[in-house]
Scaffold this active site. Structure first.
Site, PDB file in Angstrom:
ATOM      1  N   TYR A   1       0.847  -1.191   0.000  1.00  0.00           N
ATOM      2  CA  TYR A   1       0.000   0.000   0.000  1.00  0.00           C
ATOM      3  C   TYR A   1       0.890   1.252   0.000  1.00  0.00           C
ATOM      4  O   TYR A   1       1.632   1.505   0.952  1.00  0.00           O
ATOM      5  CB  TYR A   1      -0.933   0.023   1.209  1.00  0.00           C
ATOM      6  CG  TYR A   1      -1.915  -1.123   1.284  1.00  0.00           C
ATOM      7  CD1 TYR A   1      -2.196  -1.923   0.174  1.00  0.00           C
ATOM      8  CD2 TYR A   1      -2.574  -1.423   2.472  1.00  0.00           C
ATOM      9  CE1 TYR A   1      -3.097  -2.970   0.254  1.00  0.00           C
ATOM     10  CE2 TYR A   1      -3.477  -2.467   2.554  1.00  0.00           C
ATOM     11  CZ  TYR A   1      -3.728  -3.241   1.442  1.00  0.00           C
ATOM     12  OH  TYR A   1      -4.616  -4.292   1.527  1.00  0.00           O
TER      13      TYR A   1
ATOM     14  N   SER B   1      -4.750 -14.373   1.769  1.00  0.00           N
ATOM     15  CA  SER B   1      -5.741 -13.495   1.145  1.00  0.00           C
ATOM     16  C   SER B   1      -6.050 -13.983  -0.260  1.00  0.00           C
ATOM     17  O   SER B   1      -5.132 -14.239  -1.051  1.00  0.00           O
ATOM     18  CB  SER B   1      -5.210 -12.057   1.084  1.00  0.00           C
ATOM     19  OG  SER B   1      -6.118 -11.202   0.424  1.00  0.00           O
TER      20      SER B   1
ATOM     21  N   GLN C   1      -8.383 -13.436   3.619  1.00  0.00           N
ATOM     22  CA  GLN C   1      -8.907 -12.085   3.398  1.00  0.00           C
ATOM     23  C   GLN C   1      -9.371 -11.949   1.947  1.00  0.00           C
ATOM     24  O   GLN C   1      -8.604 -11.598   1.062  1.00  0.00           O
ATOM     25  CB  GLN C   1      -7.855 -11.026   3.720  1.00  0.00           C
ATOM     26  CG  GLN C   1      -8.429  -9.622   3.703  1.00  0.00           C
ATOM     27  CD  GLN C   1      -7.446  -8.570   4.165  1.00  0.00           C
ATOM     28  OE1 GLN C   1      -7.256  -7.564   3.481  1.00  0.00           O
ATOM     29  NE2 GLN C   1      -6.821  -8.771   5.309  1.00  0.00           N
TER      30      GLN C   1
ATOM     31  N   ARG D   1     -14.521   7.662  -5.233  1.00  0.00           N
ATOM     32  CA  ARG D   1     -13.538   6.671  -5.662  1.00  0.00           C
ATOM     33  C   ARG D   1     -13.623   6.428  -7.169  1.00  0.00           C
ATOM     34  O   ARG D   1     -12.625   6.126  -7.818  1.00  0.00           O
ATOM     35  CB  ARG D   1     -13.754   5.359  -4.897  1.00  0.00           C
ATOM     36  CG  ARG D   1     -12.767   4.273  -5.267  1.00  0.00           C
ATOM     37  CD  ARG D   1     -12.739   3.175  -4.240  1.00  0.00           C
ATOM     38  NE  ARG D   1     -12.156   3.656  -2.990  1.00  0.00           N
ATOM     39  CZ  ARG D   1     -11.984   2.889  -1.910  1.00  0.00           C
ATOM     40  NH1 ARG D   1     -12.339   1.628  -1.930  1.00  0.00           N
ATOM     41  NH2 ARG D   1     -11.447   3.393  -0.811  1.00  0.00           N
TER      42      ARG D   1
ATOM     43  N   ASN E   1     -19.784   4.078  10.169  1.00  0.00           N
ATOM     44  CA  ASN E   1     -19.630   2.668   9.805  1.00  0.00           C
ATOM     45  C   ASN E   1     -19.681   1.740  11.005  1.00  0.00           C
ATOM     46  O   ASN E   1     -20.167   0.606  10.915  1.00  0.00           O
ATOM     47  CB  ASN E   1     -18.318   2.465   9.046  1.00  0.00           C
ATOM     48  CG  ASN E   1     -18.369   3.026   7.638  1.00  0.00           C
ATOM     49  OD1 ASN E   1     -19.427   3.054   7.018  1.00  0.00           O
ATOM     50  ND2 ASN E   1     -17.244   3.482   7.134  1.00  0.00           N
TER      51      ASN E   1
END
Length: 334
Positions: free
Chosen positions: A54, A152, A177, A228, A295
């Protein structure tokens, strides 16, 4: 905040887990990213998920800085290894012994911690013998650099073989994941049943389908500024699959269901994910601190069978269920 066991282990994690993919170090400024982490802590979130890839390591650094001063034993910090990092040389990618052992040390330096609670294979590496990968993860655990191991986006067959080798090496894979939402259910037919058998639970990403399940994208209307879908750093590519008018029209049919429950569409989406008993946590990111408070309310929502049926009816054939869409790249990324 409620907490759930992660796989067949004694580790409890917050069922809303904070993830900083596509935000920290790339989309969101440092100060705002730090405020989002502080808001997550204030809301009762104790579990934080990141990855070395990331923002090419910057996300781990931002998260580590934001968590400084917190009692380490009160946190669960997760990271991942697989994708190309650094200068992206021939060994800066994959799940070779070299990349895993060098990767964990680099992640710990960036995070400012002596260990991570969960170290995850970010994808399956078809170019490294699985025996080599699993043995390297076992060494990471024995060295005390990771307490648990996860994966993942592994298929059911990969999970089965990986768990067999892990147990031969003295540890267990406790988590997977995958992507999972009311619109993306490709893990339901094979991955989830196999995971239950093997003592593996899911930490799912994109529970609100890249923001589509918030209802802010309207059929036939321009894409919202700042969303986004207009992000050219990667977000626009991930969300594109959901932006056809048929899907967006279906999603709007969820609004009266959420309204009847007195919750937002985003909270409905996260609560839907958490209704599955193989889900340990839903990963939720934020570009603004106030998004965290909204959230997290999904943790308080229980959806009964009638509501779940209404959601299925509303989304209809817009739901992707093809188990063949679970999995990792057919070759290492470079």
């Amino acid at each position: 905040m409620a907490y759930r066991y992660l796989g067949n282990s004694g580790l409890k994690i917050s069922e809303i887990t904070y993830g900083n993919w596509l935000t920290h170090g790339s989309q969101v400024e440092y100060d705002i990213a730090t405020q989002c982490v502080r808001a997550a802590l204030d809301a009762g979130i104790t579990t934080f998920d990141t990855a070395d890839v990331y923002a090419n390591g910057a996300a781990e650094t931002v998260l580590g800085d934001a968590l400084k001063g917190e009692r380490r034993q009160s946190l669960e910090i997760f990271t991942k290894v697989y994708f190309p990092v650094g200068p992206k040389g021939p060994n800066d990618t994959g799940l070779s012994r070299k990349h895993i052992l060098e990767g964990i040390d680099a992640s710990l330096r960036r995070l400012g911690t002596d260990y991570v609670d969960l170290y995850q294979a970010h994808r399956y590496d078809v170019e490294t013998p699985l025996e080599e990968t699993i043995a390297a993860f076992g060494d990471v655990v024995r060295q005390g650099k990771a307490l648990y191991i996860g994966v993942s986006e592994w298929t059911a067959d990969q999970l089965r073989r990986g768990q067999e080798l892990a147990r031969q090496n003295g540890f267990s894979i406790i988590s997977n994941q995958p992507q999972y939402s009311a619109l993306w259910r490709v893990i339901e037919d094979q991955v989830i049943p196999t995971s239950k058998e093997l003592g593996i639970s899911q930490i799912v990403w994109s529970p609100i389908a890249q923001g589509v399940l918030t209802g802010k994208y309207l059929p036939g209307q321009p894409l919202p500024d700042g969303s986004r879908a207009k992000d050219d750093k990667g977000g626009d590519k991930m969300i594109a699959r959901y932006l056809d008018d048929q899907t967006l029209t279906r999603v709007q049919q969820l609004k009266p269901i959420a309204d009847d429950l007195g919750i937002t569409m985003a909270q409905l989406a996260v609560a839907w994910v958490l209704a599955n008993d193989n889900i340990a946590a839903a990963l939720v990111g934020a570009s603004r601190p106030e998004q965290i408070a909204e959230n997290i309310k999904a943790s308080e929502v229980t959806l009964d069978a009638d509501v779940l049926a209404k959601i299925d009816e509303a989304l209809g054939d817009s739901v992707e269920r093809d188990a063949g869409k679970t999995g990792s790249p057919e070759a290492r990324l470079v």
